[in-house]
Design a protein around this motif. Structure first.
Motif, mmCIF file in Angstrom:
data_model
loop_
_atom_site.group_PDB
_atom_site.id
_atom_site.type_symbol
_atom_site.label_atom_id
_atom_site.label_comp_id
_atom_site.label_asym_id
_atom_site.label_seq_id
_atom_site.Cartn_x
_atom_site.Cartn_y
_atom_site.Cartn_z
ATOM 1 N N PRO A 61 0.820 -1.214 0.000
ATOM 2 C CA PRO A 61 0.000 0.000 0.000
ATOM 3 C C PRO A 61 0.856 1.267 0.000
ATOM 4 O O PRO A 61 1.949 1.298 0.565
ATOM 5 N N ALA A 62 0.331 2.311 -0.634
ATOM 6 C CA ALA A 62 1.056 3.580 -0.745
ATOM 7 C C ALA A 62 1.473 4.125 0.615
ATOM 8 O O ALA A 62 2.553 4.688 0.751
ATOM 9 N N GLY A 63 0.645 3.952 1.628
ATOM 10 C CA GLY A 63 0.976 4.446 2.962
ATOM 11 C C GLY A 63 2.208 3.782 3.539
ATOM 12 O O GLY A 63 3.000 4.406 4.237
ATOM 13 N N VAL A 64 2.383 2.517 3.248
ATOM 14 C CA VAL A 64 3.572 1.793 3.712
ATOM 15 C C VAL A 64 4.768 2.176 2.850
ATOM 16 O O VAL A 64 5.839 2.488 3.360
ATOM 17 N N ALA A 65 4.578 2.194 1.548
ATOM 18 C CA ALA A 65 5.669 2.525 0.632
ATOM 19 C C ALA A 65 6.183 3.940 0.884
ATOM 20 O O ALA A 65 7.385 4.182 0.852
ATOM 21 N N GLY A 66 5.288 4.857 1.171
ATOM 22 C CA GLY A 66 5.665 6.247 1.361
ATOM 23 C C GLY A 66 6.399 6.534 2.648
ATOM 24 O O GLY A 66 6.998 7.593 2.794
ATOM 25 N N ARG A 67 6.382 5.603 3.563
ATOM 26 C CA ARG A 67 7.053 5.864 4.840
ATOM 27 C C ARG A 67 8.404 5.175 4.955
ATOM 28 O O ARG A 67 8.947 5.045 6.048
ATOM 29 N N ASN A 68 8.942 4.740 3.805
ATOM 30 C CA ASN A 68 10.289 4.184 3.782
ATOM 31 C C ASN A 68 10.378 2.927 4.657
ATOM 32 O O ASN A 68 11.011 2.947 5.705
ATOM 33 N N PRO A 69 9.783 1.823 4.222
ATOM 34 C CA PRO A 69 9.720 0.627 5.056
ATOM 35 C C PRO A 69 11.065 -0.072 5.248
ATOM 36 O O PRO A 69 11.969 0.042 4.426
ATOM 37 N N SER A 70 11.150 -0.786 6.353
ATOM 38 C CA SER A 70 12.306 -1.637 6.630
ATOM 39 C C SER A 70 12.040 -3.023 6.038
ATOM 40 O O SER A 70 10.922 -3.323 5.596
ATOM 41 N N VAL A 71 13.051 -3.872 6.058
ATOM 42 C CA VAL A 71 12.858 -5.259 5.625
ATOM 43 C C VAL A 71 11.779 -5.908 6.488
ATOM 44 O O VAL A 71 10.887 -6.592 5.975
ATOM 45 N N ASN A 72 11.827 -5.685 7.797
ATOM 46 C CA ASN A 72 10.821 -6.281 8.686
ATOM 47 C C ASN A 72 9.416 -5.773 8.378
ATOM 48 O O ASN A 72 8.450 -6.531 8.432
ATOM 49 N N ASP A 73 9.289 -4.475 8.041
ATOM 50 C CA ASP A 73 7.980 -3.935 7.656
ATOM 51 C C ASP A 73 7.448 -4.673 6.432
ATOM 52 O O ASP A 73 6.280 -5.039 6.367
ATOM 53 N N LEU A 74 8.323 -4.862 5.453
ATOM 54 C CA LEU A 74 7.897 -5.542 4.231
ATOM 55 C C LEU A 74 7.552 -7.002 4.496
ATOM 56 O O LEU A 74 6.579 -7.520 3.949
ATOM 57 N N LEU A 75 8.329 -7.666 5.353
ATOM 58 C CA LEU A 75 8.011 -9.056 5.710
ATOM 59 C C LEU A 75 6.644 -9.136 6.375
ATOM 60 O O LEU A 75 5.836 -10.009 6.051
ATOM 61 N N THR A 76 6.366 -8.215 7.276
ATOM 62 C CA THR A 76 5.068 -8.188 7.958
ATOM 63 C C THR A 76 3.955 -7.977 6.941
ATOM 64 O O THR A 76 2.923 -8.652 6.985
ATOM 65 N N GLU A 77 4.173 -7.063 6.033
ATOM 66 C CA GLU A 77 3.183 -6.760 5.007
ATOM 67 C C GLU A 77 2.926 -7.967 4.112
ATOM 68 O O GLU A 77 1.774 -8.329 3.840
ATOM 69 N N LEU A 78 3.976 -8.631 3.668
ATOM 70 C CA LEU A 78 3.832 -9.798 2.799
ATOM 71 C C LEU A 78 3.135 -10.949 3.526
ATOM 72 O O LEU A 78 2.271 -11.626 2.961
ATOM 73 N N GLN A 79 3.487 -11.162 4.777
ATOM 74 C CA GLN A 79 2.875 -12.251 5.541
ATOM 75 C C GLN A 79 1.410 -11.953 5.848
ATOM 76 O O GLN A 79 0.562 -12.846 5.784
ATOM 77 N N ALA A 80 1.098 -10.708 6.146
ATOM 78 C CA ALA A 80 -0.296 -10.329 6.397
ATOM 79 C C ALA A 80 -1.128 -10.515 5.137
ATOM 80 O O ALA A 80 -2.254 -11.030 5.186
ATOM 81 N N ALA A 81 -0.570 -10.105 4.005
ATOM 82 C CA ALA A 81 -1.295 -10.250 2.738
ATOM 83 C C ALA A 81 -1.529 -11.714 2.412
ATOM 84 O O ALA A 81 -2.610 -12.092 1.953
ATOM 85 N N SER A 82 -0.534 -12.566 2.676
ATOM 86 C CA SER A 82 -0.691 -13.985 2.359
ATOM 87 C C SER A 82 -1.701 -14.661 3.279
ATOM 88 O O SER A 82 -2.269 -15.687 2.926
ATOM 89 N N SER A 83 -1.949 -14.049 4.431
ATOM 90 C CA SER A 83 -2.951 -14.616 5.346
ATOM 91 C C SER A 83 -4.348 -14.082 5.046
ATOM 92 O O SER A 83 -5.311 -14.448 5.702
ATOM 93 N N GLY A 84 -4.442 -13.176 4.059
ATOM 94 C CA GLY A 84 -5.736 -12.646 3.659
ATOM 95 C C GLY A 84 -6.164 -11.382 4.384
ATOM 96 O O GLY A 84 -7.277 -10.910 4.201
#
Length: 96
Positions: A61-84
């Protein structure tokens, strides 16, 4: 059995390597914003997220991308998305 976190980390590594081949992914602090550690301009950052979407099928999401995410932020985002989990309920914005 494959570890989803390891698969996602490898996809992040691959996406970053595509836009910043000189970056040493293994030396990144996973808790610090990626763009604070790797020289990426705004186009590189956008291309990184586009590449990550191609590799994972998840649009960050733009809100996450715009705040300069860390690797951990992206991992959380990917795992949350895969869980629906809907994008609107995922990562909270980082305080400045």
């Amino acid at each position: 059995m494959n570890d989803p976190c390891r698969l996602d980390r490898n996809r992040i590594r691959e996406a970053l390597r595509a836009v910043a081949p000189e970056a040493d992914f293994d030396s990144l602090d996973p808790t610090r914003p990626i763009r604070d550690q790797v020289e990426l301009d705004s186009m590189d950052g956008l291309n990184f997220l586009i590449r990550l979407k191609k590799l994972t099928g998840v649009e960050i999401p733009a809100g996450v991308a715009g705040r300069n995410p860390s690797v951990n932020d992206l991992l959380t985002e990917l795992q949350a998305a895969s869980s629906g989990m809907p994008a609107s309920m995922r990562i909270e914005p980082r305080s400045k």
